[in-house]
Design a protein around this motif. Structure first.
Motif, PDB file in Angstrom:
ATOM      1  N   UNK A 133      13.287  -2.090   8.511  1.00  0.00           N
ATOM      2  CA  UNK A 133      13.834  -1.472   7.402  1.00  0.00           C
ATOM      3  C   UNK A 133      15.506  -1.911   7.393  1.00  0.00           C
ATOM      4  N   UNK A 134      15.910  -2.241   8.382  1.00  0.00           N
ATOM      5  CA  UNK A 134      17.285  -2.684   8.578  1.00  0.00           C
ATOM      6  C   UNK A 134      17.663  -3.810   7.701  1.00  0.00           C
ATOM      7  N   UNK A 135      16.589  -4.702   7.531  1.00  0.00           N
ATOM      8  CA  UNK A 135      16.736  -6.030   7.063  1.00  0.00           C
ATOM      9  C   UNK A 135      17.173  -5.933   5.485  1.00  0.00           C
ATOM     10  N   UNK A 136      18.248  -6.675   5.277  1.00  0.00           N
ATOM     11  CA  UNK A 136      18.617  -6.816   3.775  1.00  0.00           C
ATOM     12  C   UNK A 136      17.387  -6.928   2.663  1.00  0.00           C
ATOM     13  N   UNK A 137      17.646  -6.398   1.666  1.00  0.00           N
ATOM     14  CA  UNK A 137      16.243  -6.428   0.620  1.00  0.00           C
ATOM     15  C   UNK A 137      16.043  -7.993   0.639  1.00  0.00           C
ATOM     16  N   UNK A 138      16.666  -8.832   0.402  1.00  0.00           N
ATOM     17  CA  UNK A 138      16.075 -10.118   0.200  1.00  0.00           C
ATOM     18  C   UNK A 138      15.284 -10.768   1.556  1.00  0.00           C
ATOM     19  N   UNK A 139      15.477 -10.039   2.393  1.00  0.00           N
ATOM     20  CA  UNK A 139      14.618 -10.705   3.780  1.00  0.00           C
ATOM     21  C   UNK A 139      13.280  -9.870   4.355  1.00  0.00           C
ATOM     22  N   UNK A 140      13.250  -8.702   3.364  1.00  0.00           N
ATOM     23  CA  UNK A 140      11.857  -7.996   3.654  1.00  0.00           C
ATOM     24  C   UNK A 140      10.977  -8.482   2.788  1.00  0.00           C
ATOM     25  N   UNK A 141       9.764  -8.471   3.499  1.00  0.00           N
ATOM     26  CA  UNK A 141       8.445  -9.108   2.773  1.00  0.00           C
ATOM     27  C   UNK A 141       7.753  -7.911   2.082  1.00  0.00           C
ATOM     28  N   UNK A 142       7.317  -8.087   1.057  1.00  0.00           N
ATOM     29  CA  UNK A 142       6.400  -7.256   0.382  1.00  0.00           C
ATOM     30  C   UNK A 142       5.685  -6.245   0.940  1.00  0.00           C
ATOM     31  N   UNK A 143       4.771  -6.698   1.996  1.00  0.00           N
ATOM     32  CA  UNK A 143       4.133  -6.114   2.824  1.00  0.00           C
ATOM     33  C   UNK A 143       4.254  -6.207   4.377  1.00  0.00           C
ATOM     34  N   UNK A 144       4.359  -5.023   5.164  1.00  0.00           N
ATOM     35  CA  UNK A 144       4.728  -5.027   6.280  1.00  0.00           C
ATOM     36  C   UNK A 144       3.452  -4.616   7.185  1.00  0.00           C
ATOM     37  N   UNK A 145       3.174  -5.364   8.268  1.00  0.00           N
ATOM     38  CA  UNK A 145       1.863  -4.856   9.109  1.00  0.00           C
ATOM     39  C   UNK A 145       2.130  -3.680   9.715  1.00  0.00           C
ATOM     40  N   UNK A 146       1.073  -2.808   9.966  1.00  0.00           N
ATOM     41  CA  UNK A 146       1.240  -1.505  10.486  1.00  0.00           C
ATOM     42  C   UNK A 146       0.825  -1.555  11.932  1.00  0.00           C
TER      43      UNK A 146
END
Length: 146
Positions: A133-146
């Motif tokens: 969640x610390x990743x800047x918004x442009x670096x986050x993928x739409x879906x994260x593995x759980x």
């Protein structure tokens, strides 16, 4: 026929990749800058987590790009994101290290620590996802593995 050239590769690289590092089969590449402390800690943390997952009987995780690039992204972001990432990795390491040691000790005694390993694996995933969640918004993928 020269056996040396076949044993070490005929291109004179001694089996090394173009960047000078030996390829490691089965181990994810966590990006350039692997000599960086943050990258090394992140990689070691995932090695330990994979051992825990194996003991837990969990399926091997396929690292997504944001996980592999996390250390690089944090270095590029700098500031408070980098500080929190470093602290989070240290905190997660302080959980995983004794946890994995206890699991290995239980295995050595002949016990079945699968339930404990599964609990530690799930704890790792939750903590790691919180770090992502610390990743800047442009670096986050739409879906994260759980």
């Amino acid at each position: 026929m020269d056996r040396t050239s076949k044993a070490h590769g005929s291109n004179g690289t001694n089996g090394r990749a173009p960047d000078g590092q030996r390829p490691r089969p089965g181990r994810p590449n966590f990006g350039k800058g692997t000599g960086n402390t943050l990258s090394l800690k992140w990689s070691a943390l995932h090695d330990a987590a994979q051992a825990v997952a194996t003991i837990a009987g969990a399926a091997p995780e396929v690292a997504v790009d944001e996980v592999r690039r996390f250390p690089v992204s944090m270095r590029e972001a700098g500031g408070w994101r980098l500080q929190h990432a470093e602290q989070g990795i240290a905190d997660l390491t302080s959980i995983m290290e004794p946890g994995l040691s206890a699991l290995l000790a239980a295995l050595a005694r002949g016990a079945n620590p699968q339930a404990a390993a599964l609990a530690l694996w799930n704890e790792f995933l939750e903590a790691r996802n919180a770090l992502l969640e610390l990743l800047p918004p442009e670096r986050q993928s739409a879906r994260r593995p759980s």
